[in-house]
Design an enzyme around this catalytic site. Structure first.
Site, PDB file in Angstrom:
ATOM      1  N   LYS A   1      25.122  44.296   0.236  1.00 19.84           N
ATOM      2  CA  LYS A   1      24.109  44.401   1.292  1.00 19.84           C
ATOM      3  C   LYS A   1      24.612  43.891   2.634  1.00 19.84           C
ATOM      4  O   LYS A   1      24.066  44.243   3.675  1.00 19.84           O
ATOM      5  CB  LYS A   1      22.811  43.703   0.868  1.00 19.84           C
ATOM      6  CG  LYS A   1      22.923  42.213   0.597  1.00 19.84           C
ATOM      7  CD  LYS A   1      21.547  41.644   0.291  1.00 19.84           C
ATOM      8  CE  LYS A   1      21.404  41.101  -1.114  1.00 19.84           C
ATOM      9  NZ  LYS A   1      22.346  40.052  -1.514  1.00 19.84           N
TER      10      LYS A   1
ATOM     11  N   LYS B   1      35.112  36.588  -1.026  1.00 20.53           N
ATOM     12  CA  LYS B   1      34.299  36.230   0.146  1.00 20.53           C
ATOM     13  C   LYS B   1      35.120  35.492   1.189  1.00 20.53           C
ATOM     14  O   LYS B   1      34.857  35.618   2.385  1.00 20.53           O
ATOM     15  CB  LYS B   1      33.058  35.436  -0.274  1.00 20.53           C
ATOM     16  CG  LYS B   1      32.069  36.310  -1.021  1.00 20.53           C
ATOM     17  CD  LYS B   1      30.616  35.933  -0.834  1.00 20.53           C
ATOM     18  CE  LYS B   1      29.715  37.037  -1.394  1.00 20.53           C
ATOM     19  NZ  LYS B   1      28.318  36.723  -1.459  1.00 20.53           N
TER      20      LYS B   1
ATOM     21  N   LYS C   1      32.759  46.872  -4.470  1.00 18.58           N
ATOM     22  CA  LYS C   1      31.360  46.965  -4.910  1.00 18.58           C
ATOM     23  C   LYS C   1      30.432  47.181  -3.714  1.00 18.58           C
ATOM     24  O   LYS C   1      30.757  46.784  -2.584  1.00 18.58           O
ATOM     25  CB  LYS C   1      30.953  45.734  -5.721  1.00 18.58           C
ATOM     26  CG  LYS C   1      30.679  44.507  -4.923  1.00 18.58           C
ATOM     27  CD  LYS C   1      29.848  43.497  -5.722  1.00 18.58           C
ATOM     28  CE  LYS C   1      29.401  42.398  -4.773  1.00 18.58           C
ATOM     29  NZ  LYS C   1      28.139  41.822  -5.039  1.00 18.58           N
TER      30      LYS C   1
HETATM   31  N1  AQP Z   1      27.204  46.493  -6.373  1.00 23.26           N
HETATM   32  C1  AQP Z   1      26.503  45.882  -7.309  1.00 23.26           C
HETATM   33  N2  AQP Z   1      26.314  46.461  -8.525  1.00 23.26           N
HETATM   34  C2  AQP Z   1      25.569  45.852  -9.480  1.00 23.26           C
HETATM   35  N3  AQP Z   1      24.960  44.657  -9.297  1.00 23.26           N
HETATM   36  C3  AQP Z   1      25.113  44.057  -8.105  1.00 23.26           C
HETATM   37  N4  AQP Z   1      24.644  42.901  -7.611  1.00 23.26           N
HETATM   38  C4  AQP Z   1      25.092  42.743  -6.349  1.00 23.26           C
HETATM   39  N5  AQP Z   1      25.842  43.787  -5.980  1.00 23.26           N
HETATM   40  C5  AQP Z   1      25.884  44.620  -7.055  1.00 23.26           C
HETATM   41  C6  AQP Z   1      23.787  41.983  -8.337  1.00 23.26           C
HETATM   42  O1  AQP Z   1      22.626  41.755  -7.551  1.00 23.26           O
HETATM   43  C7  AQP Z   1      22.145  40.436  -7.820  1.00 23.26           C
HETATM   44  C8  AQP Z   1      21.821  39.732  -6.539  1.00 23.26           C
HETATM   45  O2  AQP Z   1      23.021  39.571  -5.800  1.00 23.26           O
HETATM   46  P1  AQP Z   1      23.099  38.459  -4.701  1.00 23.26           P
HETATM   47  O3  AQP Z   1      22.169  38.789  -3.609  1.00 23.26           O
HETATM   48  O4  AQP Z   1      22.857  37.142  -5.321  1.00 23.26           O
HETATM   49  O5  AQP Z   1      24.568  38.395  -4.187  1.00 23.26           O
HETATM   50  P2  AQP Z   1      25.819  39.301  -4.318  1.00 23.26           P
HETATM   51  O6  AQP Z   1      26.212  39.491  -5.748  1.00 23.26           O
HETATM   52  O7  AQP Z   1      26.883  38.719  -3.434  1.00 23.26           O
HETATM   53  O8  AQP Z   1      25.266  40.699  -3.760  1.00 23.26           O
HETATM   54  P3  AQP Z   1      25.641  41.434  -2.437  1.00 23.26           P
HETATM   55  O9  AQP Z   1      24.681  42.560  -2.279  1.00 23.26           O
HETATM   56  O10 AQP Z   1      27.100  41.765  -2.447  1.00 23.26           O
HETATM   57  O11 AQP Z   1      25.313  40.339  -1.334  1.00 23.26           O
HETATM   58  P4  AQP Z   1      26.218  39.881  -0.126  1.00 23.26           P
HETATM   59  O12 AQP Z   1      26.628  41.132   0.592  1.00 23.26           O
HETATM   60  O13 AQP Z   1      25.360  38.989   0.687  1.00 23.26           O
HETATM   61  O14 AQP Z   1      27.388  39.147  -0.716  1.00 23.26           O
HETATM   62  C9  AQP Z   1      23.227  39.722  -8.633  1.00 23.26           C
HETATM   63  O15 AQP Z   1      22.825  39.675  -9.986  1.00 23.26           O
HETATM   64  C10 AQP Z   1      24.426  40.605  -8.482  1.00 23.26           C
HETATM   65  O16 AQP Z   1      25.256  40.557  -9.624  1.00 23.26           O
END
Ligand code: AQP
Length: 330
Positions: free
Chosen positions: A199, A114, A196
């Site tokens: 969002k 990040k 990965k």
């Molecule tokens: N690509 C992924 N595959 C499987 N699981 C995923 N998770 C996120 N991306 C994937 C799981 O979704 C849950 C919620 O995630 P989060 O919103 O707490 O934050 P994150 O992991 O940082 O997800 P994003 O979508 O990548 O958000 P941004 O873009 O804001 O950083 C978690 O259980 C995560 O493991």
């Protein structure tokens, strides 16, 4: 029999993706049964680590709550709440930061990823994010944390902090276990399959949002990056195709062997179409339910308010115990 406690969270940092759905939300729903009690949290304090539009942040938190309900979260079996409405999370986070070593935080791969992504805003919150996450988990006596594999390291840190604190002050926190799906624990970007799916990715073609319309889902799958071989096989040398196959298996329940055998002699267009259709079939009813729930704001507000009240009650018991044991007293 004592119920197992489940806790997990999702950031309202964008429209939840297929990655969030497969890695977390789908399991959140499946884990609800008579042997467990679940706490599911919209972690808006975590979302602050990246700049958010204040007008959008609360709206997205409420929309995320509606989506969780549409995915099958039952407010009778689970407490659904917004993190900032339970102040104990931030309070415990301060205490636990005094039981977390810089060396541990330095090792967190999500911080490294990040910081590279947001090099203009490497704030202290991004660094201490895992401590707040440990607090989220430990406040509720959590045994099981359903997450995608990207969060495994953070759950392991929560375990270490719990064990360290318990050794110093006596049994206080349950020691949580991560719960990661065998297939789909890491759904990859459709445009850069070595990254990965996220969002907050700037390229909307890289992710499928749970709320994408069927024609958008079809288009995004069609544009997914593959390779020039046109052979459908699961292999580390074929990250794009392997990702599409994993998505296909997750949404059809087929094993990888069955899927690969079924696509023998067929081209990538066939796989993309089949994956898109399987995803649409599962997401369509969720999308209709989401729209219905968002149309009933009184119901949604009531769930969110009751959720915060129930979460606060439980969180306060843990925080009071921690304050008492450490000599802080509230
Ligand atoms: N690509 C992924 N595959 C499987 N699981 C995923 N998770 C996120 N991306 C994937 C799981 O979704 C849950 C919620 O995630 P989060 O919103 O707490 O934050 P994150 O992991 O940082 O997800 P994003 O979508 O990548 O958000 P941004 O873009 O804001 O950083 C978690 O259980 C995560 O493991």
């Amino acid at each position: 029999m004592d119920k197992k406690i489940v806790f997990s969270g999702i950031q309202p940092s964008g429209s939840p993706t297929l990655g969030n759905y497969v890695g977390a939300l789908r399991n959140w729903n499946l884990l609800q049964d008579e042997k467990r009690y679940c706490y599911y949290c919209i972690v808006n304090l975590h979302a602050m680590t990246v700049r958010q539009d204040p007008g959008e942040l609360y709206k997205r938190s409420v929309e995320t709550a509606a989506l969780l309900l549409a995915c099958g979260i039952d407010p009778e079996l689970s407490t659904l709440f917004i993190q900032s409405q339970v102040k104990e999370h931030a309070e415990l986070s301060w205490v636990l930061s005094c039981f977390t070593y810089m060396g541990e935080l330095n090792r967190m791969t999500q911080f490294k990823d990040k910081s590279a992504k947001h090099s203009d805003n490497i704030n202290a919150g991004l660094y201490t994010y895992p401590v707040l996450m440990a607090s989220d988990i430990l406040l509720y006596g959590t045994n099981l944390v359903p997450v995608g594999s990207d969060q495994k390291q953070h759950v392991e840190l929560a375990r270490d902090i719990a064990i360290r604190f318990n050794k110093l002050y006596g049994e206080t926190f349950a020691v949580p276990e991560p719960y990661i799906p065998k297939v789909g624990g890491r759904v990859m970007s459709l445009q850069e399959p070595d990254k990965k799916m996220s969002k907050s990715d700037n390229n909307p073609n890289s992710y499928i949002a749970v709320m994408d319309e069927p024609d958008v889902i079809i288009k995004k799958f069609k544009r997914a990056v593959t390779d020039s071989e046109n052979v459908i096989a699961y292999s580390p040398e074929k990250p794009g195709v392997s990702n599409l196959l994993s998505i296909y298996c997750t949404f059809t329940g087929k094993t990888m062997e069955e899927a690969v055998a079924g696509f023998e002699g067929k081209g990538y267009g066939h796989l993309k179409k089949a994956a898109a259709e399987a995803v649409i079939a599962e997401l369509s009813p969720i999308q209709s339910e989401y729209k219905r729930i968002l149309g009933d704001m009184a119901y949604l507000d009531d769930i969110i308010e009751k959720g915060a009240r129930k979460a606060r009650e439980r969180a306060l018991v843990t925080l009071n115990d921690v304050y008492k044991k450490t000599g802080l007293r509230s």
